[in-house]
Design a protein around this motif. Structure first.
Motif, mmCIF file in Angstrom:
data_model
loop_
_atom_site.group_PDB
_atom_site.id
_atom_site.type_symbol
_atom_site.label_atom_id
_atom_site.label_comp_id
_atom_site.label_asym_id
_atom_site.label_seq_id
_atom_site.Cartn_x
_atom_site.Cartn_y
_atom_site.Cartn_z
ATOM 1 N N PRO A 212 8.217 -10.230 0.272
ATOM 2 C CA PRO A 212 7.525 -9.447 -0.771
ATOM 3 C C PRO A 212 6.793 -8.230 -0.245
ATOM 4 O O PRO A 212 6.400 -7.353 -1.009
ATOM 5 N N GLY A 213 6.573 -8.152 1.075
ATOM 6 C CA GLY A 213 5.874 -6.998 1.631
ATOM 7 C C GLY A 213 4.361 -7.128 1.558
ATOM 8 O O GLY A 213 3.816 -8.056 0.960
ATOM 9 N N ILE A 214 3.700 -6.176 2.172
ATOM 10 C CA ILE A 214 2.232 -6.165 2.243
ATOM 11 C C ILE A 214 1.737 -4.797 1.792
ATOM 12 O O ILE A 214 2.253 -3.771 2.224
ATOM 13 N N ARG A 215 0.721 -4.798 0.951
ATOM 14 C CA ARG A 215 0.154 -3.526 0.510
ATOM 15 C C ARG A 215 -0.605 -2.862 1.650
ATOM 16 O O ARG A 215 -1.190 -3.529 2.498
ATOM 17 N N ARG A 216 -0.594 -1.523 1.671
ATOM 18 C CA ARG A 216 -1.208 -0.783 2.769
ATOM 19 C C ARG A 216 -2.686 -1.108 2.922
ATOM 20 O O ARG A 216 -3.195 -1.200 4.049
ATOM 21 N N GLU A 217 -3.398 -1.310 1.815
ATOM 22 C CA GLU A 217 -4.828 -1.582 1.922
ATOM 23 C C GLU A 217 -5.109 -2.952 2.534
ATOM 24 O O GLU A 217 -6.262 -3.273 2.858
ATOM 25 N N GLU A 218 -4.063 -3.774 2.700
ATOM 26 C CA GLU A 218 -4.252 -5.090 3.302
ATOM 27 C C GLU A 218 -3.896 -5.117 4.784
ATOM 28 O O GLU A 218 -4.035 -6.166 5.426
ATOM 29 N N PHE A 219 -3.446 -3.996 5.337
ATOM 30 C CA PHE A 219 -2.946 -3.991 6.718
ATOM 31 C C PHE A 219 -3.985 -4.502 7.711
ATOM 32 O O PHE A 219 -3.649 -5.214 8.660
ATOM 33 N N ASP A 220 -5.247 -4.112 7.540
ATOM 34 C CA ASP A 220 -6.285 -4.553 8.474
ATOM 35 C C ASP A 220 -6.732 -5.984 8.188
ATOM 36 O O ASP A 220 -7.006 -6.765 9.102
ATOM 37 N N ARG A 221 -6.767 -6.353 6.922
ATOM 38 C CA ARG A 221 -7.314 -7.656 6.541
ATOM 39 C C ARG A 221 -6.386 -8.817 6.878
ATOM 40 O O ARG A 221 -6.846 -9.943 7.040
ATOM 41 N N ILE A 222 -5.074 -8.564 6.985
ATOM 42 C CA ILE A 222 -4.163 -9.673 7.238
ATOM 43 C C ILE A 222 -4.390 -10.293 8.609
ATOM 44 O O ILE A 222 -3.943 -11.425 8.860
ATOM 45 N N PHE A 223 -5.098 -9.588 9.503
ATOM 46 C CA PHE A 223 -5.375 -10.135 10.828
ATOM 47 C C PHE A 223 -6.714 -10.860 10.883
ATOM 48 O O PHE A 223 -7.125 -11.316 11.941
ATOM 49 N N GLU A 224 -7.399 -10.959 9.735
ATOM 50 C CA GLU A 224 -8.654 -11.695 9.685
ATOM 51 C C GLU A 224 -8.382 -13.183 9.508
ATOM 52 O O GLU A 224 -7.368 -13.579 8.944
#
Length: 636
Positions: free
Chosen positions: A389-401
């Motif tokens: 499904p992909g990842i939204r750009r605004e989530e790029f940093d948060r997915i590593f939390e």
């Protein structure tokens, strides 16, 4: 509206307080110039007395000169008193009034000199008088102009009497001189007023800058304190997880073994229940292991061991592992090899790729997953592509939390705990590898790990044999000593090993009871021991005491919650101490001087435990282990 001065602390002061501090700053600048101005006044007065001593009344000259000396002394005393004032801002207006009075006295003295010593009959003496008065008054411009009120008293009182005497001569030449002198006076007064405004503004700016510096220092100190508090909090969290590691792993180890026994004996309606229970326990064990792994990475306990590895071998291992998993979901698993070698820690790198591939397979429902390697200007980019499904750009940093799951993953019932990518980022940080992510919602995601390219080694090592962990090995006629202080784990482990055909000698510690049982045994094939035995003798020392009793070296598996480096270090220390004390004992307690035990981290599942025991006993090919002594064939 609160402005920057409010933020810096100036907004808390009243206008009167700010005015007093600025006035005190101006007065400080004024009184600092007093000693130089006093010298100028004394030398100027002496010049006038000497010039007019023979042409004017000497008593008047002396009275005027004494007045000049008294005024100079008054200035010096005022300057000294100001310098000794501990808080001149509280008395700023008093110091300003005192200075205005001094300026009036000085102006009257120089004005009197211009009026009394005016000598129309001697142009030379007039020139001397004019030069001294103008030199002293205009030379003291910065002194009096720093505080404009003092200038407006001093300058007219000092210059206007001389101008009046010139006009009173009713002579065209004196009129002209008076006009020129008045013009200079007016210009000087205007210039002095502007200088006073500039001086006041400069003091104001300097004061605000001092407040700014003080506030910045305070903010820096607060930031340092916050940083130290955050570091202490992280350190406390890490120490908590490290301390809780043993207590968390112990019950999970017992539960896992009991679940394995239940699944083996459960029949009928109990079979799906035990299966679900085992799944839940495995899920819980995985969560605990991931939390503890994050703790180890944060504490710096995980150290990278770099070596040159063949990426094709790594890809081959991962392909065997993920092709069946992808096929079970109807996905295609493809790989693109490039015959490249890289310098990295092989086990940590495989951990990174496993997490990325697991996420790719988990969240992809159609299409497939691609594992590729590409050469990029002296580096290798290892890429994991998916059609999820992909990842939204605004989530790029948060997915590593930690514990963050993207919007697209929240709809997946099989989603993880949001720790996989956090572990990936930490491992990449330990390895010094760059991690990138690009994605297009609805089309898929690409994770890239960039690693330094390495030259192909002259000789490459043979591929490690792998063990089919789905088949349990029989341990019939194997005698195994089990040391475990936790009663539940000891009982469950004894039952599990017995179910595989082994003869088990269980003991909670090394004691006389165990010694008696060892004396009656004809052989011991393996020792399985926990490192923490809840007494003065730890697992490593207990192992060597057993070996001394047995009289021959046997394989050792340390099943423990203690970190592998600590266990191995203590094992080597005990070995060295015993060999140093009695070199003849070496053949009894070790097969080689640098021997290390196999370390399994709790909780270890039944399949992993069985395959490790089979490996130690030579019943199965060797299984690769990761940097912490855990078998790489399975995650606990």
């Amino acid at each position: 509206m609160a402005g920057p001065l409010t933020r810096l602390g100036l907004g808390n002061e009243s206008p009167e307080q700010r005015h007093q501090k600025i006035t005190a700053g101006v007065m400080g600048s004024v009184y600092r110039q007093v000693p130089q101005s006093v010298l100028g006044s004394i030398f100027g007065g002496m010049a006038l007395v000497a010039a007019f001593w023979h042409t004017h009344d000497q008593n008047q000259l002396m009275i005027w000169f004494i007045g000049m000396l008294l005024e100079s002394l008054l200035r010096l005393r005022a300057a000294r008193a100001f310098r000794l004032d501990p808080d001149p801002a509280k008395r700023a207006e008093l110091w300003a009034v005192r200075w205005v009075r001094i300026a009036v006295a000085a102006g009257l003295l120089w004005g009197a000199a211009g009026s009394i010593f005016f000598a129309p009959s001697s142009p030379l003496l007039q020139l001397v008088l004019l030069a001294v008065i103008l030199g002293l008054t205009f030379g003291s411009l910065t002194l009096y102009a720093s505080y404009r009120r003092a200038l407006f008293f001093f300058l007219p009182l000092a210059v206007l009497p001389l101008i009046v005497r010139m006009v009173a001569q009713h002579d065209a030449a004196y009129y002209s001189a008076a006009i020129v002198l008045f013009a200079v006076f007016s210009f000087t007064l205007f210039f002095g007023r502007n200088f006073g405004e500039t001086m006041s503004e400069a003091v104001k700016k300097n004061y605000e800058n001092e407040v700014l510096v003080e506030q910045l220092l305070t903010e820096k100190r607060l930031a340092e304190e916050a940083r130290r508090a955050a570091e202490n909090a992280i350190r406390s969290k890490t120490q908590f997880f490290a301390a809780a590691s043993h207590d968390l792993r112990q019950p999970l180890q017992a539960i896992g073994i009991y679940c394995s026994l239940l699944r083996k004996r459960a029949q009928g309606p109990l079979e799906p229940l035990t299966k679900n229970l085992s799944t839940a326990v495995e899920s819980l064990s995985k969560l605990v292991e991931e939390l503890l792994e994050i703790s180890r990475l944060d504490s710096g306990a995980v150290q990278a061991t770099r070596q040159i590895i063949d990426l094709d071998e790594v890809f081959s291992t991962l392909r065997k592992e993920f092709v069946p998993i992808a096929a079970a979901k109807g996905l295609r698993f493809r790989e693109r090899r490039a015959g490249l070698f890289v310098e990295t820690d092989p086990m940590l790198m495989q951990r990174v790729l496993r997490n990325l591939l697991s996420n790719a397979v988990r969240y992809t429902t159609e299409g497939g997953v691609l594992l590729a390697a590409r050469r990029r200007s002296g580096r290798v980019s290892i890429e994991v592509w998916d059609t999820g499904p992909g990842i939204r750009r605004e989530e790029f940093d948060r997915i590593f939390e930690e514990f963050y799951r993207g919007e697209s993953s929240k709809t997946e019932s099989t989603g993880g705990y949001g720790l996989g990518l956090s572990i990936v980022r930490r491992i990449c940080s330990v390895l010094g590898h760059s991690l990138f992510v690009t994605s297009r919602p609805g089309s898929g995601t690409v994770f890239r790990v960039e690693i330094p390219l390495a030259a192909r080694p002259a000789r490459t090592r043979a591929k490690s044999a792998t063990t089919d962990t789905s088949t349990l090995s029989s341990l019939t006629d194997c005698s195994i000593v089990v040391l475990e202080d936790n009663a539940e784990i000891l009982t469950s482990l004894t039952r599990l090993l017995s179910s595989w055909g082994a003869r088990v000698l269980p003991a909670p510690r090394f004691d006389s009871v165990l010694l008696q049982r060892l004396a009656s045994e004809s052989k011991v094939d393996l020792i399985v021991a926990d490192h923490n035995l809840g007494g003065p003798i730890n697992g490593a020392e207990a192992v060597f005491r057993i070996l001394e009793v047995v009289g021959s070296p046997v394989p050792v598996i340390m099943l423990t919650a203690v970190q592998a480096p600590e266990v191995v270090g203590e094992f080597k220390r005990q070995l060295q101490v015993r060999i140093s004390a009695d070199p003849s004992i070496a053949p009894i307690i070790s097969r080689r001087r640098g021997e290390e035990p196999i370390v399994l981290q709790k909780p270890a599942n039944a399949v992993l435990l069985n395959s490790t025991i089979a490996q130690a006993l030579g019943l199965a090919p060797a299984v690769g282990t990761d940097g912490e002594g855990r078998a790489a064939a399975s995650t606990a």
